[in-house]
Design an enzyme around this catalytic site. Sequence first.
Site, PDB file in Angstrom:
ATOM      1  CD  GLU A  98       6.200   2.961  -5.352  1.00 56.99           C
ATOM      2  OE1 GLU A  98       5.871   3.452  -6.573  1.00 56.99           O
ATOM      3  OE2 GLU A  98       7.362   2.955  -4.910  1.00 56.99           O
ATOM      4  CG  ASP A  99       4.418   0.453  -8.305  1.00 58.77           C
ATOM      5  OD1 ASP A  99       5.076   0.654  -7.171  1.00 58.77           O
ATOM      6  OD2 ASP A  99       4.988   0.201  -9.253  1.00 58.77           O
ATOM      7  CG  ASP A 102       8.602  -5.869  -1.531  1.00 64.48           C
ATOM      8  OD1 ASP A 102       7.641  -6.655  -1.077  1.00 64.48           O
ATOM      9  OD2 ASP A 102       9.552  -6.167  -1.868  1.00 64.48           O
ATOM     10  CG  PHE A 151       7.631 -10.530  -9.013  1.00 62.38           C
ATOM     11  CD1 PHE A 151       8.615  -9.493  -8.183  1.00 62.38           C
ATOM     12  CD2 PHE A 151       7.339 -10.626 -10.330  1.00 62.38           C
ATOM     13  CE1 PHE A 151       8.818  -8.689  -9.123  1.00 62.38           C
ATOM     14  CE2 PHE A 151       8.008  -9.665 -11.116  1.00 62.38           C
ATOM     15  CZ  PHE A 151       8.654  -8.591 -10.354  1.00 62.38           C
ATOM     16  NE  ARG A 164       7.518  -0.427 -16.746  1.00 60.96           N
ATOM     17  CZ  ARG A 164       8.146  -0.653 -15.321  1.00 60.96           C
ATOM     18  NH1 ARG A 164       7.459  -0.463 -14.486  1.00 60.96           N
ATOM     19  NH2 ARG A 164       9.427  -0.649 -15.330  1.00 60.96           N
TER      20      ARG A 164
HETATM   21  P1  5GP Z   1      10.253  -1.284  -1.641  1.00 61.47           P
HETATM   22  O1  5GP Z   1      11.307  -0.283  -1.613  1.00 61.47           O
HETATM   23  O2  5GP Z   1       9.000  -0.957  -0.738  1.00 61.47           O
HETATM   24  O3  5GP Z   1      10.796  -2.630  -1.251  1.00 61.47           O
HETATM   25  O4  5GP Z   1       9.941  -1.617  -3.143  1.00 61.47           O
HETATM   26  C1  5GP Z   1       8.931  -1.040  -3.978  1.00 61.47           C
HETATM   27  C2  5GP Z   1       9.128  -0.923  -5.407  1.00 61.47           C
HETATM   28  O5  5GP Z   1       9.477  -2.342  -5.584  1.00 61.47           O
HETATM   29  C3  5GP Z   1       7.628  -1.022  -5.840  1.00 61.47           C
HETATM   30  O6  5GP Z   1       7.301   0.304  -6.205  1.00 61.47           O
HETATM   31  C4  5GP Z   1       7.782  -2.031  -7.250  1.00 61.47           C
HETATM   32  O7  5GP Z   1       8.297  -1.016  -8.268  1.00 61.47           O
HETATM   33  C5  5GP Z   1       8.803  -2.949  -6.831  1.00 61.47           C
HETATM   34  N1  5GP Z   1       8.427  -4.167  -6.353  1.00 61.47           N
HETATM   35  C6  5GP Z   1       8.033  -4.559  -5.187  1.00 61.47           C
HETATM   36  N2  5GP Z   1       7.387  -5.824  -5.049  1.00 61.47           N
HETATM   37  C7  5GP Z   1       7.291  -6.068  -6.538  1.00 61.47           C
HETATM   38  C8  5GP Z   1       6.290  -6.985  -7.191  1.00 61.47           C
HETATM   39  O8  5GP Z   1       5.850  -8.077  -6.665  1.00 61.47           O
HETATM   40  N3  5GP Z   1       6.594  -6.894  -8.619  1.00 61.47           N
HETATM   41  C9  5GP Z   1       7.061  -6.049  -9.314  1.00 61.47           C
HETATM   42  N4  5GP Z   1       6.918  -5.930 -10.651  1.00 61.47           N
HETATM   43  N5  5GP Z   1       7.533  -4.881  -8.615  1.00 61.47           N
HETATM   44  C10 5GP Z   1       7.799  -5.076  -7.185  1.00 61.47           C
END
Ligand code: 5GP
Length: 180
Positions: A98-99, A102, A151, A164
Amino acid sequence: MQKDIEEVLISREVLREKIKELGKKISEDYKGKELVLVGVLKGGFVFLADLMREITIPVDMDLISVSSYGAATKSSGVVRIIKDIDINVTNKHVLIVEDLVDTGLTLKHLKELFNTRGPLSVKICTALDKPSRRKVEIEVEYDGIIIPDKFVIGYGLDYAGKYRNLPDVCTLKESLYNKN
Ligand code: 5GP
Protein backbone atom coordinates in the site's frame (compact mmCIF):
# COMPACT_ATOMS: atom_id res chain seq x y z
CA MET A 1 2.39 21.24 -11.50
CA GLN A 2 5.38 22.56 -9.50
CA LYS A 3 3.47 25.77 -8.67
CA ASP A 4 0.88 23.74 -6.70
CA ILE A 5 3.49 22.21 -4.40
CA GLU A 6 4.10 23.62 -0.94
CA GLU A 7 7.20 21.56 -0.16
CA VAL A 8 8.95 18.25 -0.79
CA LEU A 9 8.30 16.19 2.33
CA ILE A 10 10.13 12.96 1.35
CA SER A 11 12.60 13.07 -1.49
CA ARG A 12 12.99 10.33 -4.11
CA GLU A 13 16.44 9.50 -2.66
CA VAL A 14 15.02 8.90 0.83
CA LEU A 15 12.21 6.79 -0.67
CA ARG A 16 14.73 4.74 -2.65
CA GLU A 17 16.79 3.94 0.45
CA LYS A 18 13.73 2.88 2.44
CA ILE A 19 12.48 0.68 -0.41
CA LYS A 20 15.86 -1.03 -0.69
CA GLU A 21 15.77 -1.79 3.02
CA LEU A 22 12.19 -3.15 2.82
CA GLY A 23 12.98 -5.26 -0.26
CA LYS A 24 16.02 -6.79 1.44
CA LYS A 25 14.05 -7.68 4.56
CA ILE A 26 11.14 -9.16 2.58
CA SER A 27 13.59 -11.24 0.48
CA GLU A 28 15.15 -12.67 3.65
CA ASP A 29 11.87 -13.27 5.50
CA TYR A 30 10.09 -15.02 2.60
CA LYS A 31 13.03 -17.06 1.28
CA GLY A 32 11.78 -20.49 0.14
CA LYS A 33 8.14 -19.43 0.57
CA GLU A 34 5.47 -18.82 -2.02
CA LEU A 35 4.81 -15.07 -1.87
CA VAL A 36 2.09 -13.06 -3.61
CA LEU A 37 2.45 -9.27 -3.60
CA VAL A 38 -0.93 -7.55 -3.78
CA GLY A 39 -0.68 -3.90 -4.81
CA VAL A 40 -3.52 -1.58 -3.83
CA LEU A 41 -4.62 0.64 -6.71
CA LYS A 42 -4.41 3.26 -7.63
CA GLY A 43 -1.86 4.82 -5.28
CA GLY A 44 0.15 1.68 -4.49
CA PHE A 45 1.27 0.89 -8.03
CA VAL A 46 4.34 3.15 -8.04
CA PHE A 47 5.59 1.72 -4.76
CA LEU A 48 4.84 -1.85 -5.88
CA ALA A 49 6.83 -1.36 -9.09
CA ASP A 50 9.84 -0.09 -7.14
CA LEU A 51 9.55 -2.57 -4.26
CA MET A 52 9.27 -5.70 -6.40
CA ARG A 53 12.52 -4.81 -8.18
CA GLU A 54 14.29 -4.74 -4.81
CA ILE A 55 13.02 -8.23 -3.96
CA THR A 56 15.49 -10.93 -4.92
CA ILE A 57 13.31 -14.06 -4.50
CA PRO A 58 10.66 -15.27 -6.99
CA VAL A 59 7.27 -13.61 -6.34
CA ASP A 60 3.86 -13.52 -7.93
CA MET A 61 1.89 -10.27 -8.01
CA ASP A 62 -1.62 -8.99 -8.54
CA LEU A 63 -3.55 -5.76 -8.08
CA ILE A 64 -6.70 -4.89 -6.18
CA SER A 65 -8.61 -1.65 -6.57
CA VAL A 66 -10.47 -0.08 -3.67
CA SER A 67 -12.52 3.07 -3.45
CA SER A 68 -10.50 6.22 -2.81
CA TYR A 69 -11.38 9.56 -1.29
CA GLY A 70 -12.36 11.03 -4.64
CA ALA A 71 -11.71 14.75 -4.51
CA ALA A 72 -11.87 14.97 -0.71
CA THR A 73 -8.82 15.05 1.54
CA LYS A 74 -10.33 13.12 4.48
CA SER A 75 -11.34 9.45 4.62
CA SER A 76 -15.02 8.56 4.48
CA GLY A 77 -14.25 5.24 6.18
CA VAL A 78 -16.12 3.41 3.42
CA VAL A 79 -14.05 0.70 1.72
CA ARG A 80 -15.39 -0.67 -1.56
CA ILE A 81 -13.68 -3.28 -3.75
CA ILE A 82 -13.75 -2.04 -7.34
CA LYS A 83 -11.48 -4.72 -8.84
CA ASP A 84 -10.46 -7.90 -7.05
CA ILE A 85 -7.28 -9.93 -7.65
CA ASP A 86 -7.42 -12.77 -10.20
CA ILE A 87 -5.04 -15.24 -8.58
CA ASN A 88 -5.84 -17.80 -5.92
CA VAL A 89 -3.96 -17.11 -2.67
CA THR A 90 -4.89 -20.34 -0.87
CA ASN A 91 -1.79 -21.85 0.77
CA LYS A 92 0.31 -18.86 -0.24
CA HIS A 93 1.78 -15.95 1.70
CA VAL A 94 0.10 -12.64 0.92
CA LEU A 95 1.86 -9.30 1.30
CA ILE A 96 -0.43 -6.31 0.76
CA VAL A 97 1.53 -3.40 -0.72
CA GLU A 98 0.00 0.00 0.00
CA ASP A 99 1.12 3.59 -0.56
CA LEU A 100 0.07 5.01 2.81
CA VAL A 101 -1.62 3.89 6.03
CA ASP A 102 -3.78 6.65 7.43
CA THR A 103 -6.80 5.65 9.56
CA GLY A 104 -5.97 1.98 8.87
CA LEU A 105 -9.54 1.22 7.76
CA THR A 106 -8.59 0.18 4.21
CA LEU A 107 -5.89 -2.23 5.28
CA LYS A 108 -7.90 -3.69 8.16
CA HIS A 109 -10.66 -4.46 5.67
CA LEU A 110 -8.24 -5.92 3.10
CA LYS A 111 -6.45 -8.04 5.69
CA GLU A 112 -9.75 -9.51 6.84
CA LEU A 113 -10.81 -10.14 3.24
CA PHE A 114 -7.62 -12.03 2.32
CA ASN A 115 -7.73 -14.00 5.57
CA THR A 116 -11.02 -15.56 4.43
CA ARG A 117 -9.25 -17.08 1.37
CA GLY A 118 -7.09 -19.69 3.08
CA PRO A 119 -3.65 -18.03 2.85
CA LEU A 120 -0.65 -19.14 4.91
CA SER A 121 -0.22 -15.55 6.12
CA VAL A 122 -1.37 -12.01 5.34
CA LYS A 123 1.00 -9.13 6.10
CA ILE A 124 1.25 -5.47 5.20
CA CYS A 125 3.96 -3.37 3.60
CA THR A 126 3.50 0.37 3.26
CA ALA A 127 5.65 3.14 1.78
CA LEU A 128 4.32 5.83 4.12
CA ASP A 129 2.64 5.80 7.51
CA LYS A 130 0.64 8.45 9.40
CA PRO A 131 0.30 6.71 12.79
CA SER A 132 -1.18 9.82 14.45
CA ARG A 133 -4.34 9.39 12.33
CA ARG A 134 -5.05 5.74 13.17
CA LYS A 135 -8.70 4.89 13.95
CA VAL A 136 -8.29 1.11 14.13
CA GLU A 137 -5.48 -1.00 15.48
CA ILE A 138 -3.54 -2.66 12.70
CA GLU A 139 -0.14 -4.32 12.57
CA VAL A 140 2.10 -3.06 9.75
CA GLU A 141 4.87 -5.63 9.49
CA TYR A 142 6.93 -3.77 6.87
CA ASP A 143 6.56 -0.14 7.77
CA GLY A 144 7.85 2.62 5.53
CA ILE A 145 8.50 6.26 6.35
CA ILE A 146 6.56 7.89 9.18
CA ILE A 147 5.04 11.21 8.11
CA PRO A 148 3.10 13.90 10.02
CA ASP A 149 -0.63 14.50 9.72
CA LYS A 150 -0.48 16.38 6.43
CA PHE A 151 -2.20 15.71 3.13
CA VAL A 152 0.46 14.46 0.73
CA ILE A 153 0.67 13.96 -3.02
CA GLY A 154 3.14 12.35 -5.39
CA TYR A 155 4.79 8.93 -5.59
CA GLY A 156 1.41 7.45 -6.62
CA LEU A 157 -0.70 9.61 -4.31
CA ASP A 158 -3.21 11.97 -5.89
CA TYR A 159 -5.33 14.98 -5.24
CA ALA A 160 -8.51 14.83 -7.36
CA GLY A 161 -6.77 12.35 -9.67
CA LYS A 162 -3.68 14.47 -10.29
CA TYR A 163 -0.03 14.62 -9.12
CA ARG A 164 0.48 10.81 -8.93
CA ASN A 165 3.42 11.22 -11.31
CA LEU A 166 5.47 13.44 -8.99
CA PRO A 167 8.63 11.47 -8.08
CA ASP A 168 8.82 12.92 -4.53
CA VAL A 169 6.22 12.93 -1.75
CA CYS A 170 5.06 16.55 -1.47
CA THR A 171 2.52 18.68 0.32
CA LEU A 172 -0.02 20.60 -1.65
CA LYS A 173 -0.60 24.34 -1.19
CA GLU A 174 -3.54 24.61 1.18
CA SER A 175 -5.20 27.23 -1.00
CA LEU A 176 -5.82 24.50 -3.60
CA TYR A 177 -7.99 22.32 -1.36
CA ASN A 178 -9.24 24.79 1.26
CA LYS A 179 -11.10 27.22 -0.93
CA ASN A 180 -13.11 28.93 1.89
P1 5GP B 1 -6.90 4.70 5.36
O1 5GP B 1 -7.95 3.67 5.06
O2 5GP B 1 -5.71 4.15 6.07
O3 5GP B 1 -7.49 5.87 6.08
O4 5GP B 1 -6.50 5.36 4.00
C1 5GP B 1 -5.60 4.80 3.15
C2 5GP B 1 -5.66 5.45 1.81
O5 5GP B 1 -6.15 6.79 1.86
C3 5GP B 1 -4.28 5.57 1.23
O6 5GP B 1 -3.93 4.40 0.55
C4 5GP B 1 -4.41 6.75 0.30
O7 5GP B 1 -4.88 6.32 -0.94
C5 5GP B 1 -5.45 7.62 0.97
N1 5GP B 1 -4.80 8.69 1.73
C6 5GP B 1 -4.60 8.78 3.06
N2 5GP B 1 -3.91 9.90 3.38
C7 5GP B 1 -3.65 10.51 2.21
C8 5GP B 1 -2.91 11.69 1.85
O8 5GP B 1 -2.35 12.42 2.66
N3 5GP B 1 -2.85 11.98 0.52
C9 5GP B 1 -3.44 11.21 -0.43
N4 5GP B 1 -3.30 11.59 -1.69
N5 5GP B 1 -4.13 10.10 -0.13
C10 5GP B 1 -4.21 9.74 1.16
